[in-house]
Design a protein around this motif. Structure first.
Motif, mmCIF file in Angstrom:
data_model
loop_
_atom_site.group_PDB
_atom_site.id
_atom_site.type_symbol
_atom_site.label_atom_id
_atom_site.label_comp_id
_atom_site.label_asym_id
_atom_site.label_seq_id
_atom_site.Cartn_x
_atom_site.Cartn_y
_atom_site.Cartn_z
ATOM 1 N N GLU A 182 -7.316 8.611 -2.591
ATOM 2 C CA GLU A 182 -5.960 8.716 -3.110
ATOM 3 C C GLU A 182 -4.986 8.895 -1.961
ATOM 4 O O GLU A 182 -5.310 9.506 -0.940
ATOM 5 C CB GLU A 182 -5.874 9.921 -4.061
ATOM 6 N N CYS A 183 -3.804 8.325 -2.105
ATOM 7 C CA CYS A 183 -2.742 8.509 -1.110
ATOM 8 C C CYS A 183 -1.402 8.488 -1.830
ATOM 9 O O CYS A 183 -1.129 7.561 -2.608
ATOM 10 C CB CYS A 183 -2.796 7.417 -0.044
ATOM 11 N N ALA A 184 -0.586 9.494 -1.561
ATOM 12 C CA ALA A 184 0.771 9.570 -2.110
ATOM 13 C C ALA A 184 0.788 9.352 -3.623
ATOM 14 O O ALA A 184 1.661 8.668 -4.168
ATOM 15 C CB ALA A 184 1.680 8.560 -1.411
ATOM 16 N N GLY A 185 -0.214 9.914 -4.301
ATOM 17 C CA GLY A 185 -0.273 9.836 -5.753
ATOM 18 C C GLY A 185 -0.923 8.585 -6.306
ATOM 19 O O GLY A 185 -1.079 8.455 -7.526
ATOM 20 N N HIS A 186 -1.339 7.661 -5.431
ATOM 21 C CA HIS A 186 -1.975 6.411 -5.878
ATOM 22 C C HIS A 186 -3.485 6.539 -5.765
ATOM 23 O O HIS A 186 -4.014 6.892 -4.706
ATOM 24 C CB HIS A 186 -1.484 5.243 -5.030
ATOM 25 N N GLN A 187 -4.203 6.240 -6.837
ATOM 26 C CA GLN A 187 -5.665 6.253 -6.836
ATOM 27 C C GLN A 187 -6.173 4.854 -6.502
ATOM 28 O O GLN A 187 -5.775 3.878 -7.145
ATOM 29 C CB GLN A 187 -6.195 6.669 -8.218
ATOM 30 N N PHE A 188 -7.061 4.754 -5.509
ATOM 31 C CA PHE A 188 -7.575 3.448 -5.103
ATOM 32 C C PHE A 188 -8.721 3.010 -6.000
ATOM 33 O O PHE A 188 -9.493 3.832 -6.508
ATOM 34 C CB PHE A 188 -8.028 3.492 -3.645
ATOM 35 N N ASP A 189 -8.856 1.705 -6.157
ATOM 36 C CA ASP A 189 -9.867 1.141 -7.049
ATOM 37 C C ASP A 189 -11.264 1.139 -6.438
ATOM 38 O O ASP A 189 -12.264 1.103 -7.154
ATOM 39 C CB ASP A 189 -9.503 -0.300 -7.426
ATOM 40 N N THR A 221 0.827 -1.208 0.000
ATOM 41 C CA THR A 221 0.000 0.000 0.000
ATOM 42 C C THR A 221 0.862 1.260 0.000
ATOM 43 O O THR A 221 1.974 1.251 0.544
ATOM 44 C CB THR A 221 -0.929 0.022 1.236
ATOM 45 N N PRO A 222 0.369 2.344 -0.587
ATOM 46 C CA PRO A 222 1.037 3.626 -0.383
ATOM 47 C C PRO A 222 0.804 4.106 1.054
ATOM 48 O O PRO A 222 -0.091 3.599 1.743
ATOM 49 C CB PRO A 222 0.332 4.549 -1.384
ATOM 50 N N PRO A 249 -6.215 11.938 9.887
ATOM 51 C CA PRO A 249 -7.659 12.162 9.759
ATOM 52 C C PRO A 249 -7.993 13.109 8.607
ATOM 53 O O PRO A 249 -7.442 14.198 8.496
ATOM 54 C CB PRO A 249 -8.034 12.763 11.114
ATOM 55 N N PHE A 250 -8.916 12.662 7.759
ATOM 56 C CA PHE A 250 -9.267 13.388 6.539
ATOM 57 C C PHE A 250 -10.579 14.152 6.737
ATOM 58 O O PHE A 250 -11.306 13.921 7.710
ATOM 59 C CB PHE A 250 -9.374 12.415 5.363
ATOM 60 N N TRP A 294 -7.938 1.433 0.611
ATOM 61 C CA TRP A 294 -7.003 2.225 1.412
ATOM 62 C C TRP A 294 -6.773 1.630 2.808
ATOM 63 O O TRP A 294 -5.847 2.027 3.521
ATOM 64 C CB TRP A 294 -7.486 3.673 1.525
ATOM 65 N N LEU A 295 -7.559 0.622 3.167
ATOM 66 C CA LEU A 295 -7.451 -0.012 4.470
ATOM 67 C C LEU A 295 -6.578 -1.271 4.457
ATOM 68 O O LEU A 295 -6.560 -2.033 5.421
ATOM 69 C CB LEU A 295 -8.854 -0.375 4.976
ATOM 70 N N GLY A 296 -5.849 -1.485 3.369
ATOM 71 C CA GLY A 296 -5.084 -2.714 3.225
ATOM 72 C C GLY A 296 -4.120 -2.995 4.360
ATOM 73 O O GLY A 296 -3.898 -4.154 4.733
ATOM 74 N N ILE A 297 -3.552 -1.964 4.959
ATOM 75 C CA ILE A 297 -2.541 -2.180 5.993
ATOM 76 C C ILE A 297 -3.129 -2.800 7.259
ATOM 77 O O ILE A 297 -2.418 -3.457 8.028
ATOM 78 C CB ILE A 297 -1.797 -0.856 6.314
ATOM 79 N N VAL A 298 -4.439 -2.633 7.448
ATOM 80 C CA VAL A 298 -5.094 -3.288 8.587
ATOM 81 C C VAL A 298 -5.824 -4.562 8.173
ATOM 82 O O VAL A 298 -5.788 -5.560 8.901
ATOM 83 C CB VAL A 298 -6.062 -2.327 9.323
ATOM 84 N N TYR A 299 -6.461 -4.574 7.013
ATOM 85 C CA TYR A 299 -7.197 -5.800 6.678
ATOM 86 C C TYR A 299 -6.270 -6.950 6.307
ATOM 87 O O TYR A 299 -6.653 -8.120 6.419
ATOM 88 C CB TYR A 299 -8.313 -5.575 5.665
ATOM 89 N N ALA A 300 -5.043 -6.644 5.903
ATOM 90 C CA ALA A 300 -4.076 -7.730 5.693
ATOM 91 C C ALA A 300 -3.823 -8.484 6.995
ATOM 92 O O ALA A 300 -3.680 -9.709 6.999
ATOM 93 C CB ALA A 300 -2.767 -7.162 5.151
#
Length: 478
Positions: A395-402, A272-273, A385-386, A407-413
């Motif tokens: 989007e995060c660090a230039g990456h557009q999420f599908d 993830t970004p 917090p957004f 964007w929650l990959g770091i926790v759902y992994a």
């Protein structure tokens, strides 16, 4: 602040000690909370359902027992997330479909907490069916971040996290599938723990072995978190996956001083970004484990299939639990929930076969990883917090999420590989917003996890940062 309102600042462990000595009563605490809610909940909207009459009735009944017979919590008030049934109390799940639903029976988790001396006084706000990591719904509206009212509290246990951060709770219940205990803890500067599968028994629904979602504790510090985990834990025959109590309490484990020998830090788990400021803050916090004598290295298990695997298994979960609502109440479901269900209904057996095999493989690699490392540390969320108006992070660090959950990959992994994980406050952005460090241990390693978290909490010196009064943000609209 009056003498009774000074209790708002006390730790949960201290409150329980005072309950046991008779210095305060459960009724005193309910009075304090009711006043505090009237003072601060308006701007943040964390506890939209309150049941103080029920709570006082329960408290009086509890007070008829000798102090030693009042359970581990001894009369401590606790809010329950509005996805979970509390007998005689509205349970809306954040959905217009259940706007006026009153639960006929409590979830066995609630029954267990009440048997252990917990007193339920409120339901905390959640997104519709817990879908999404921003707490808003059409029944009660949005829950706002008390550090900056223009910002999201994350989700889906956002109401619980905000109640803790603002002193409307000493302890709180939440649930977690894709970070729903960890993300709001990170955004609100408190601690939230996703326990191992089966650690906290609950009423099965839709599927006996449904295990992506677990129930868990939230608190303002690690010791309080461990106290609530002790009160939540234990097996129950109605939940076939539930685990028996361990011989040593989690609170004792947190206070044990047990030190990890080798710790891994990863800014992104390789999948993830991450916002550069969040990466900098979390890395700096992780490196401070070296002060305990631990070796700190940058490493992570191979979790490359996490996005595909979680997308399939989450969609399947929504299909089995919500397909009937899609058929009968489609017009009352938010777009994200409809998308989740429809994605699940399109799945083939081959896709499910592949996802389950991916989960097994990732879990095996993670177990091998924990043969080398005692703890794995990452950002708990990849952004600060957004704005609350944004439904999710696109989007995060230039990456557009599908999609709205990627964007929650770091926790759902971490969810997928069956590990206990918590979010610990570890610092603040330049604009003063909280950042959480995700701390992960091997499956069923809560004791080691809590011990490590308490050590780092002491080093970082952020314990006691909450509760706060809600703070207007620069972007709050008139």
């Amino acid at each position: 602040m009056s003498a009774d309102q000074a209790l708002v600042q006390a730790t949960a462990c201290a409150i329980v000690d005072r309950l046991r000595t008779g210095e305060v009563t459960p009724l005193d605490l309910l009075d304090v909370l009711e006043r505090r809610i009237s003072e601060v909940d308006g701007p943040v909207n964390a506890l939209p359902i309150q049941c103080f009459d029920r709570a006082r009735t329960r408290a009086r009944a509890l007070m008829q027992k000798p102090v030693g017979g009042r359970g581990l919590l001894a009369g401590m008030p606790i809010p329950i997330k509005d996805l979970t049934n509390v007998e005689g109390v509205r349970t809306t799940q954040g959905s217009p479909i259940y706007r006026d639903n009153v639960a006929a029976r409590s979830d066995l988790l609630v029954e267990h907490l009440e048997d252990n001396g917990g007193v339920i006084y409120a339901k905390s706000n959640t997104p519709e069916f817990g879908a999404g990591a921003n707490t808003f719904n059409e029944v009660f509206g949005a829950t706002r971040n008390p550090w900056d009212l223009s910002r999201s509290a994350a989700g889906s246990s956002g109401g619980a996290a905000v109640a803790l951060a603002t002193g409307m709770a000493w302890l709180a219940h939440g649930t977690d599938m894709g970070g729903s205990l960890r993300n709001p803890a990170s955004f609100c500067g408190i601690v939230g723990l996703r326990p191992s599968i089966g650690r906290v028994a609950h009423s099965p629904a839709f599927k006996i072995d449904r295990n992506l979602t677990v129930h868990g504790p939230m608190a303002r510090n690690v010791e309080d978190l461990a106290l609530l985990l002790d009160a939540m834990s234990g097996e129950h025959q109605a939940d076939p996956l539930s685990l028996p109590l361990l011989p040593t309490s989690f609170l004792s484990a947190a206070r044990s001083g047990q030190r990890p020998k080798r710790v891994a830090y990863s800014p992104d788990l390789g999948i993830t970004p991450v916002d550069p400021e969040v990466a900098t803050i979390t890395r700096k916090a992780a490196l401070r484990f070296a002060e305990t004598g631990a070796i700190v290295e940058e490493a992570h298990p191979d979790l490359r299939e996490a996005h595909e695997c979680f997308h399939v298994l989450r969609a399947f979960d929504f299909a089995i639990s919500k397909a009937a609502l899609l058929r009968s109440k489609r017009d009352q479901l938010k777009p994200e929930v409809i998308w989740n269900i429809e994605e699940g209904l399109k799945l083939s057996v081959e896709q499910l076969e592949r996802a389950e095999a991916q989960r097994v493989a990732m879990t095996a690699r993670t177990l091998e990883f924990f043969g080398t490392y005692d703890l794995l540390l990452t950002p708990a969320t990849i952004v600060a917090p957004f704005p609350v108006e944004n439904r999710y992070v696109a989007e995060c660090a230039g990456h557009q999420f599908d999609n709205y959950v990627e964007w929650l990959g770091i926790v759902y992994a971490i969810t997928l590989v069956c590990c206990p994980a918590l979010s610990l406050p570890c610092g603040f952005t330049a604009s003063g917003l909280p950042v959480g460090l995700q701390m992960v241990a091997a499956p069923r390693g809560e004791a080691q996890l809590l011990a490590g978290a308490k050590l780092l909490e002491d080093i970082l010196g952020l314990r006691g940062t909450t509760p706060i009064d809600p703070r207007p943000g620069k972007q709050v609209k008139p």
